[in-house]
Design a protein around this motif. Structure first.
Motif, PDB file in Angstrom:
ATOM      1  N   SER A 267      -1.005  16.576 -49.372  1.00 13.41           N
ATOM      2  CA  SER A 267      -0.018  16.984 -48.363  1.00 13.41           C
ATOM      3  C   SER A 267       1.422  17.088 -48.865  1.00 13.41           C
ATOM      4  CB  SER A 267      -0.050  15.995 -47.187  1.00 13.41           C
ATOM      5  OG  SER A 267       0.412  14.706 -47.569  1.00 13.41           O
ATOM      6  N   HIS A 268       1.697  16.809 -50.145  1.00 12.19           N
ATOM      7  CA  HIS A 268       3.099  16.787 -50.545  1.00 12.19           C
ATOM      8  C   HIS A 268       3.713  18.178 -50.695  1.00 12.19           C
ATOM      9  CE1 HIS A 268       1.321  17.220 -54.586  1.00 12.19           C
ATOM     10  NE2 HIS A 268       2.510  17.606 -55.020  1.00 12.19           N
ATOM     11  N   HIS A 269       2.907  19.227 -50.530  1.00 10.66           N
ATOM     12  CA  HIS A 269       3.462  20.583 -50.512  1.00 10.66           C
ATOM     13  C   HIS A 269       3.522  21.159 -49.103  1.00 10.66           C
ATOM     14  CE1 HIS A 269       4.078  21.262 -54.759  1.00 10.66           C
ATOM     15  NE2 HIS A 269       2.875  20.796 -55.030  1.00 10.66           N
ATOM     16  N   GLU A 270       3.175  20.369 -48.101  1.00 10.34           N
ATOM     17  CA  GLU A 270       3.393  20.787 -46.720  1.00 10.34           C
ATOM     18  C   GLU A 270       4.888  20.720 -46.432  1.00 10.34           C
ATOM     19  OE1 GLU A 270       1.098  22.030 -44.994  1.00 10.34           O
ATOM     20  OE2 GLU A 270      -0.811  21.168 -45.652  1.00 10.34           O
ATOM     21  N   LYS A 271       5.340  21.542 -45.458  1.00 10.63           N
ATOM     22  CA  LYS A 271       6.759  21.572 -45.121  1.00 10.63           C
ATOM     23  C   LYS A 271       6.964  21.209 -43.652  1.00 10.63           C
ATOM     24  CE  LYS A 271       8.060  24.949 -48.673  1.00 10.63           C
ATOM     25  NZ  LYS A 271       8.748  26.234 -48.958  1.00 10.63           N
TER      26      LYS A 271
ATOM     27  N   ARG B 122       5.317  13.360 -46.880  1.00 11.57           N
ATOM     28  CA  ARG B 122       6.722  13.694 -46.599  1.00 11.57           C
ATOM     29  C   ARG B 122       7.659  12.991 -47.573  1.00 11.57           C
ATOM     30  NH1 ARG B 122       5.148  11.863 -41.033  1.00 11.57           N
ATOM     31  NH2 ARG B 122       7.264  11.023 -40.762  1.00 11.57           N
ATOM     32  N   ILE B 123       7.325  11.765 -47.913  1.00 13.78           N
ATOM     33  CA  ILE B 123       8.132  11.026 -48.895  1.00 13.78           C
ATOM     34  C   ILE B 123       7.982  11.645 -50.279  1.00 13.78           C
ATOM     35  CG2 ILE B 123       8.318   8.817 -50.110  1.00 13.78           C
ATOM     36  CD1 ILE B 123       7.618   7.442 -47.454  1.00 13.78           C
ATOM     37  N   MET B 124       6.731  11.947 -50.651  1.00 17.69           N
ATOM     38  CA  MET B 124       6.482  12.515 -51.977  1.00 17.69           C
ATOM     39  C   MET B 124       7.149  13.872 -52.129  1.00 17.69           C
ATOM     40  SD  MET B 124       4.819  11.604 -54.768  1.00 17.69           S
ATOM     41  CE  MET B 124       5.774  12.400 -56.048  1.00 17.69           C
ATOM     42  N   ALA B 125       7.222  14.648 -51.045  1.00 16.68           N
ATOM     43  CA  ALA B 125       7.837  15.974 -51.113  1.00 16.68           C
ATOM     44  C   ALA B 125       9.290  15.874 -51.559  1.00 16.68           C
ATOM     45  CB  ALA B 125       7.741  16.660 -49.753  1.00 16.68           C
ATOM     46  N   VAL B 126      10.031  14.941 -50.989  1.00 13.67           N
ATOM     47  CA  VAL B 126      11.435  14.779 -51.353  1.00 13.67           C
ATOM     48  C   VAL B 126      11.555  14.313 -52.802  1.00 13.67           C
ATOM     49  CG1 VAL B 126      13.505  13.385 -50.919  1.00 13.67           C
ATOM     50  CG2 VAL B 126      12.239  14.382 -49.001  1.00 13.67           C
ATOM     51  N   ALA B 127      10.736  13.347 -53.185  1.00 13.25           N
ATOM     52  CA  ALA B 127      10.776  12.832 -54.556  1.00 13.25           C
ATOM     53  C   ALA B 127      10.433  13.930 -55.557  1.00 13.25           C
ATOM     54  CB  ALA B 127       9.799  11.662 -54.694  1.00 13.25           C
ATOM     55  N   ASP B 128       9.405  14.699 -55.263  1.00  9.95           N
ATOM     56  CA  ASP B 128       8.910  15.716 -56.198  1.00  9.95           C
ATOM     57  C   ASP B 128       9.899  16.860 -56.361  1.00  9.95           C
ATOM     58  OD1 ASP B 128       6.813  16.646 -57.899  1.00  9.95           O
ATOM     59  OD2 ASP B 128       6.210  18.074 -56.351  1.00  9.95           O
ATOM     60  N   VAL B 129      10.456  17.337 -55.253  1.00  6.13           N
ATOM     61  CA  VAL B 129      11.374  18.476 -55.332  1.00  6.13           C
ATOM     62  C   VAL B 129      12.680  18.075 -56.010  1.00  6.13           C
ATOM     63  CG1 VAL B 129      12.767  20.105 -53.985  1.00  6.13           C
ATOM     64  CG2 VAL B 129      10.369  19.692 -53.372  1.00  6.13           C
ATOM     65  N   TYR B 130      13.214  16.917 -55.661  1.00  5.07           N
ATOM     66  CA  TYR B 130      14.444  16.473 -56.333  1.00  5.07           C
ATOM     67  C   TYR B 130      14.229  16.428 -57.841  1.00  5.07           C
ATOM     68  CZ  TYR B 130      18.166  13.529 -58.152  1.00  5.07           C
ATOM     69  OH  TYR B 130      19.214  13.035 -58.908  1.00  5.07           O
ATOM     70  N   ASP B 131      13.088  15.874 -58.254  1.00  7.59           N
ATOM     71  CA  ASP B 131      12.851  15.760 -59.690  1.00  7.59           C
ATOM     72  C   ASP B 131      12.684  17.121 -60.343  1.00  7.59           C
ATOM     73  OD1 ASP B 131      12.506  13.578 -61.731  1.00  7.59           O
ATOM     74  OD2 ASP B 131      10.755  14.817 -62.184  1.00  7.59           O
ATOM     75  N   ALA B 132      12.054  18.048 -59.632  1.00  7.18           N
ATOM     76  CA  ALA B 132      11.916  19.400 -60.189  1.00  7.18           C
ATOM     77  C   ALA B 132      13.283  20.057 -60.368  1.00  7.18           C
ATOM     78  CB  ALA B 132      11.039  20.246 -59.265  1.00  7.18           C
ATOM     79  N   LEU B 133      14.195  19.786 -59.440  1.00  2.36           N
ATOM     80  CA  LEU B 133      15.513  20.402 -59.501  1.00  2.36           C
ATOM     81  C   LEU B 133      16.347  19.879 -60.669  1.00  2.36           C
ATOM     82  CD1 LEU B 133      16.410  20.362 -55.698  1.00  2.36           C
ATOM     83  CD2 LEU B 133      15.804  22.369 -57.058  1.00  2.36           C
ATOM     84  N   ILE B 134      16.303  18.583 -60.907  1.00  2.00           N
ATOM     85  CA  ILE B 134      17.161  18.012 -61.961  1.00  2.00           C
ATOM     86  C   ILE B 134      16.491  18.050 -63.345  1.00  2.00           C
ATOM     87  CG2 ILE B 134      18.498  16.574 -60.378  1.00  2.00           C
ATOM     88  CD1 ILE B 134      15.917  14.903 -62.580  1.00  2.00           C
ATOM     89  N   SER B 135      15.267  18.581 -63.407  1.00  4.95           N
ATOM     90  CA  SER B 135      14.540  18.618 -64.677  1.00  4.95           C
ATOM     91  C   SER B 135      14.658  19.974 -65.361  1.00  4.95           C
ATOM     92  CB  SER B 135      13.057  18.299 -64.448  1.00  4.95           C
ATOM     93  OG  SER B 135      12.903  16.983 -63.961  1.00  4.95           O
ATOM     94  N   GLN B 136      14.651  19.942 -66.676  1.00  7.76           N
ATOM     95  CA  GLN B 136      14.660  21.174 -67.466  1.00  7.76           C
ATOM     96  C   GLN B 136      13.241  21.721 -67.548  1.00  7.76           C
ATOM     97  OE1 GLN B 136      17.042  21.356 -71.144  1.00  7.76           O
ATOM     98  NE2 GLN B 136      15.143  21.891 -72.204  1.00  7.76           N
ATOM     99  N   ARG B 137      13.115  23.021 -67.349  1.00  2.00           N
ATOM    100  CA  ARG B 137      11.829  23.695 -67.458  1.00  2.00           C
ATOM    101  C   ARG B 137      11.963  24.920 -68.365  1.00  2.00           C
ATOM    102  NH1 ARG B 137      10.448  19.535 -65.816  1.00  2.00           N
ATOM    103  NH2 ARG B 137       9.435  19.008 -63.830  1.00  2.00           N
ATOM    104  N   ILE B 138      10.838  25.442 -68.795  1.00  2.00           N
ATOM    105  CA  ILE B 138      10.861  26.650 -69.635  1.00  2.00           C
ATOM    106  C   ILE B 138      11.594  27.786 -68.926  1.00  2.00           C
ATOM    107  CG2 ILE B 138       9.423  28.447 -70.680  1.00  2.00           C
ATOM    108  CD1 ILE B 138       7.276  26.320 -71.116  1.00  2.00           C
ATOM    109  N   TYR B 139      11.417  27.842 -67.610  1.00  2.00           N
ATOM    110  CA  TYR B 139      11.951  28.953 -66.832  1.00  2.00           C
ATOM    111  C   TYR B 139      13.303  28.655 -66.183  1.00  2.00           C
ATOM    112  CZ  TYR B 139       9.578  26.049 -63.362  1.00  2.00           C
ATOM    113  OH  TYR B 139       9.147  24.991 -62.615  1.00  2.00           O
ATOM    114  N   LYS B 140      13.881  27.423 -66.403  1.00  2.00           N
ATOM    115  CA  LYS B 140      15.175  27.137 -65.783  1.00  2.00           C
ATOM    116  C   LYS B 140      15.858  25.948 -66.464  1.00  2.00           C
ATOM    117  CE  LYS B 140      14.305  23.618 -62.281  1.00  2.00           C
ATOM    118  NZ  LYS B 140      15.318  22.704 -62.860  1.00  2.00           N
ATOM    119  N   PRO B 141      17.186  25.911 -66.413  1.00  2.00           N
ATOM    120  CA  PRO B 141      17.914  24.728 -66.901  1.00  2.00           C
ATOM    121  C   PRO B 141      17.916  23.654 -65.820  1.00  2.00           C
ATOM    122  CG  PRO B 141      19.468  26.345 -66.085  1.00  2.00           C
ATOM    123  CD  PRO B 141      18.103  26.985 -65.964  1.00  2.00           C
ATOM    124  N   PRO B 142      18.279  22.425 -66.169  1.00  2.00           N
ATOM    125  CA  PRO B 142      18.354  21.385 -65.141  1.00  2.00           C
ATOM    126  C   PRO B 142      19.539  21.607 -64.213  1.00  2.00           C
ATOM    127  CG  PRO B 142      19.169  20.543 -67.239  1.00  2.00           C
ATOM    128  CD  PRO B 142      18.602  21.903 -67.511  1.00  2.00           C
TER     129      PRO B 142
END
Length: 369
Positions: free
Chosen positions: A272-276, A296-316
């Motif tokens: 359920s962590h990709h439900e909105k 709902r808790i995991m969604a916030v944790a997961d998205v925040y971490d994706a945003l501040i993390s460096q990926r092949i397709y984006k900078p942090p």
């Protein structure tokens, strides 16, 4: 010969010194014997850093009688397991019945028989020693099982991470974010009853399994550096189903209640962590409070971490930019209460991200004002 340091300790409680002398004389060769002339002193000795292994307790004492002493000791978790033998002149059946109902292990009538006192004390001290050893073995076994479970969790989570663009730090960071959010939400009356200590602990331990289903997604999609096509994204979304199915199989093999509760939360998070919050998420498109709180808790944790993390397709992203996005998506992507908890603890999030950052570029972005 028994070495003094190996002797077990017996506490004799009686308001008559002569009665104490009799019991000390019977027991001193085999035990360390402490004495108390009243109930208050007895309780202090029992609650000390070096409690007795067994208590011989008179009943008829001024101020606090033996029954009251026993009730006090049995109501205290730190002293309730100390065996109590009543030693008294009260020889009515009802007196003995009351003593045993209060938790005493035995009842001796004065004047005492020395061989009987020795036998009863020895038996009950040995029983306590056996029980203590058994409890130690159970605690050790429980710790071993807990460690085995944690190693298994991290192994499975790490396996999923090795197939993804994400890195090992993501597991640790999101796990810590989840704990921060859960503990903050505990203070909210809306969630206090649900987020007890055990549930918070299970959320923390379950969080690393949130993306375990990614092991079932083909590499060409999972590792694609660019934007996914609609068809590819449909396949990617299947990882939530794979997570659920994997944990359901594990649940089917488990019967122990605590493990089942852990797996239930792990399944909820993975599925359920990709439900909105507004219903536009996947896999079910459920919204609002129909989404499990764990998701709902995991969604916030997961998205925040994706945003501040460096990926092949984006900078942090910087922490400030990530915070702005989280706030903008409150009430649409995220549960507003969980976002409020994030805002209350945003600096704690940033510090976790800094401590467990995978790249120097991430640290620099997190330190930008």
């Amino acid at each position: 010969m028994i070495i003094e340091s190996e002797k077990r300790t017996i506490l004799v409680v009686d308001d008559t010194p002569e009665n104490i002398d009799v019991l000390v004389g019977i027991l001193k060769a085999e035990y360390k014997v402490k004495a108390a002339l009243n109930g208050n002193v007895a309780i202090k000795i029992a609650q000390s850093d070096h409690p007795p292994d067994l208590i011989l307790l008179d009943i008829m004492m001024p101020e606090m009688n033996g029954y009251q002493v026993a009730e006090t000791l049995k109501s205290d978790p730190d002293t309730r397991n100390i065996p109590i033998i009543f030693v008294t002149a009260m020889n009515e059946l009802e007196d003995e019945k009351k003593g045993l109902e209060l938790g005493a292990v035995d009842y001796l009538i004065k004047p005492v028989s020395p061989p009987l006192v020795k036998a009863r004390v020895r038996n009950h001290v040995e029983l306590k020693m056996h029980r203590d050893r058994l409890e130690d073995l159970i605690l050790e076994r429980t710790r071993e099982l807990e460690l085995t479970r944690e190693v298994t969790i991290y192994s499975l989570a790490a396996l999923a991470e090795t197939r993804d663009n994400e890195t090992g730090g993501h597991i640790i960071r999101t796990q810590k974010y989840v704990e921060i959010l859960a503990r903050t939400l505990q203070k909210n009356p809306k969630f206090a009853a649900v987020l007890n200590e055990n549930t918070v602990r299970l959320l923390y331990k379950s969080a690393p399994l949130h993306d375990i289903g990614k092991v079932g997604v083909p590499d060409a999609i999972l590792l694609k550096p660019g934007k996914l096509t609609d068809q590819e994204f449909t396949i990617m979304k299947k990882h939530t189903d794979y997570s659920k199915e994997t944990i359901l199989k594990a649940e089917a093999a488990m019967e122990e209640r605590q493990v089942s509760a852990f797996l239930q939360i792990a399944r909820e998070i993975g599925y359920s962590h990709h439900e909105k919050w507004d219903g536009s998420g996947y896999p079910l498109g459920i919204k609002s409070y129909d989404i499990p709180l764990s998701g709902r808790i995991m969604a916030v944790a997961d998205v925040y971490d994706a945003l501040i993390s460096q990926r092949i397709y984006k900078p942090p992203f910087t922490h400030a930019k990530a915070k702005e996005i989280m706030l903008n998506d409150s009430g649409s992507h995220f549960d507003p209460d969980v976002v409020n908890a994030f805002m209350d603890q945003q600096e704690a999030f940033r510090l976790v991200a800094l401590e467990f950052a995978d790249h120097e570029e991430e640290r620099q972005a997190l330190n930008e004002v």
